[in-house]
Design a protein around this motif. Structure first.
Motif, PDB file in Angstrom:
ATOM      1  N   UNK A  24     -24.566  45.593  14.711  1.00  0.00           N
ATOM      2  CA  UNK A  24     -23.474  46.311  15.347  1.00  0.00           C
ATOM      3  C   UNK A  24     -22.192  46.136  14.553  1.00  0.00           C
ATOM      4  N   UNK A  25     -21.188  46.910  14.885  1.00  0.00           N
ATOM      5  CA  UNK A  25     -19.879  46.823  14.260  1.00  0.00           C
ATOM      6  C   UNK A  25     -19.263  45.465  14.594  1.00  0.00           C
ATOM      7  N   UNK A  26     -18.407  44.952  13.711  1.00  0.00           N
ATOM      8  CA  UNK A  26     -17.823  43.626  13.928  1.00  0.00           C
ATOM      9  C   UNK A  26     -16.969  43.579  15.196  1.00  0.00           C
ATOM     10  N   UNK A  27     -16.300  44.692  15.547  1.00  0.00           N
ATOM     11  CA  UNK A  27     -15.524  44.726  16.788  1.00  0.00           C
ATOM     12  C   UNK A  27     -16.433  44.710  18.019  1.00  0.00           C
ATOM     13  N   UNK A  28     -17.607  45.290  17.890  1.00  0.00           N
ATOM     14  CA  UNK A  28     -18.518  45.427  19.032  1.00  0.00           C
ATOM     15  C   UNK A  28     -19.452  44.235  19.197  1.00  0.00           C
ATOM     16  N   UNK A  29     -19.522  43.374  18.214  1.00  0.00           N
ATOM     17  CA  UNK A  29     -20.492  42.287  18.249  1.00  0.00           C
ATOM     18  C   UNK A  29     -20.339  41.393  19.471  1.00  0.00           C
ATOM     19  N   UNK A  30     -19.111  41.010  19.791  1.00  0.00           N
ATOM     20  CA  UNK A  30     -18.886  40.092  20.905  1.00  0.00           C
ATOM     21  C   UNK A  30     -18.468  40.803  22.186  1.00  0.00           C
ATOM     22  N   UNK A  31     -18.505  42.101  22.179  1.00  0.00           N
ATOM     23  CA  UNK A  31     -18.095  42.890  23.337  1.00  0.00           C
ATOM     24  C   UNK A  31     -19.187  42.844  24.408  1.00  0.00           C
ATOM     25  N   UNK A  32     -18.769  42.758  25.663  1.00  0.00           N
ATOM     26  CA  UNK A  32     -19.737  42.668  26.758  1.00  0.00           C
ATOM     27  C   UNK A  32     -20.189  44.034  27.253  1.00  0.00           C
ATOM     28  N   UNK A  33     -19.495  45.084  26.844  1.00  0.00           N
ATOM     29  CA  UNK A  33     -19.817  46.426  27.314  1.00  0.00           C
ATOM     30  C   UNK A  33     -20.990  47.015  26.532  1.00  0.00           C
ATOM     31  N   UNK A  34     -21.644  47.997  27.104  1.00  0.00           N
ATOM     32  CA  UNK A  34     -22.830  48.595  26.521  1.00  0.00           C
ATOM     33  C   UNK A  34     -22.565  49.720  25.531  1.00  0.00           C
ATOM     34  N   UNK A  35     -21.303  49.947  25.188  1.00  0.00           N
ATOM     35  CA  UNK A  35     -20.966  51.070  24.301  1.00  0.00           C
ATOM     36  C   UNK A  35     -20.896  50.616  22.841  1.00  0.00           C
ATOM     37  N   UNK A  36     -21.822  49.826  22.393  1.00  0.00           N
ATOM     38  CA  UNK A  36     -21.797  49.263  21.045  1.00  0.00           C
ATOM     39  C   UNK A  36     -21.996  50.354  19.994  1.00  0.00           C
ATOM     40  N   UNK A  37     -21.307  50.191  18.850  1.00  0.00           N
ATOM     41  CA  UNK A  37     -21.380  51.158  17.768  1.00  0.00           C
ATOM     42  C   UNK A  37     -22.046  50.522  16.552  1.00  0.00           C
ATOM     43  N   UNK A  38     -22.546  51.353  15.677  1.00  0.00           N
ATOM     44  CA  UNK A  38     -23.252  50.910  14.489  1.00  0.00           C
ATOM     45  C   UNK A  38     -22.306  50.277  13.486  1.00  0.00           C
ATOM     46  N   UNK A  39     -22.844  49.418  12.635  1.00  0.00           N
ATOM     47  CA  UNK A  39     -22.045  48.817  11.572  1.00  0.00           C
ATOM     48  C   UNK A  39     -21.669  49.856  10.527  1.00  0.00           C
ATOM     49  N   UNK A  40     -22.359  50.974  10.507  1.00  0.00           N
ATOM     50  CA  UNK A  40     -22.058  52.050   9.559  1.00  0.00           C
ATOM     51  C   UNK A  40     -20.875  52.906  10.015  1.00  0.00           C
ATOM     52  N   UNK A  41     -20.570  52.896  11.297  1.00  0.00           N
ATOM     53  CA  UNK A  41     -19.503  53.735  11.843  1.00  0.00           C
ATOM     54  C   UNK A  41     -18.143  53.071  11.652  1.00  0.00           C
ATOM     55  N   UNK A  42     -17.131  53.889  11.458  1.00  0.00           N
ATOM     56  CA  UNK A  42     -15.763  53.407  11.385  1.00  0.00           C
ATOM     57  C   UNK A  42     -15.141  53.617  12.760  1.00  0.00           C
ATOM     58  N   UNK A  43     -14.756  52.533  13.403  1.00  0.00           N
ATOM     59  CA  UNK A  43     -14.219  52.606  14.751  1.00  0.00           C
ATOM     60  C   UNK A  43     -12.752  53.013  14.670  1.00  0.00           C
ATOM     61  N   UNK A  44     -12.440  54.179  15.199  1.00  0.00           N
ATOM     62  CA  UNK A  44     -11.058  54.662  15.228  1.00  0.00           C
ATOM     63  C   UNK A  44     -10.361  54.202  16.500  1.00  0.00           C
ATOM     64  N   UNK A  45     -11.045  54.350  17.623  1.00  0.00           N
ATOM     65  CA  UNK A  45     -10.456  53.982  18.895  1.00  0.00           C
ATOM     66  C   UNK A  45     -11.571  53.628  19.872  1.00  0.00           C
ATOM     67  N   UNK A  46     -11.431  52.485  20.477  1.00  0.00           N
ATOM     68  CA  UNK A  46     -12.377  52.070  21.510  1.00  0.00           C
ATOM     69  C   UNK A  46     -11.565  51.828  22.776  1.00  0.00           C
TER      70      UNK A  46
END
Length: 59
Positions: A24-46
């Motif tokens: 998963x993306x580094x921002x999403x790794x420790x997130x408790x929510x189920x909306x995790x994004x791929x490590x390939x994606x660039x997270x613009x806004x969560x």
């Protein structure tokens, strides 16, 4: 660890790294929510991510 079927590999291809592990993306790794994004994606806004440095509006 059991092997992934071909169907599951195709379904999760965006999340698999070079070792065929779910990543998963580094921002999403420790997130408790189920909306995790791929490590390939660039997270613009969560909408569920709150930075510790962000200024919060206190009501």
């Amino acid at each position: 660890m059991p092997r992934m079927s071909k169907k599951r590999k195709l379904e999760w291809q965006l999340f698999l790294n070079h070792r065929n592990r779910m990543t998963y993306n580094s921002l999403c790794r420790k997130c408790v929510h189920g909306c995790k994004q791929s490590f390939r994606a660039v997270v613009m806004d969560c909408p569920r991510y709150y930075s510790k440095r962000a200024k919060r509006n206190h009501k």
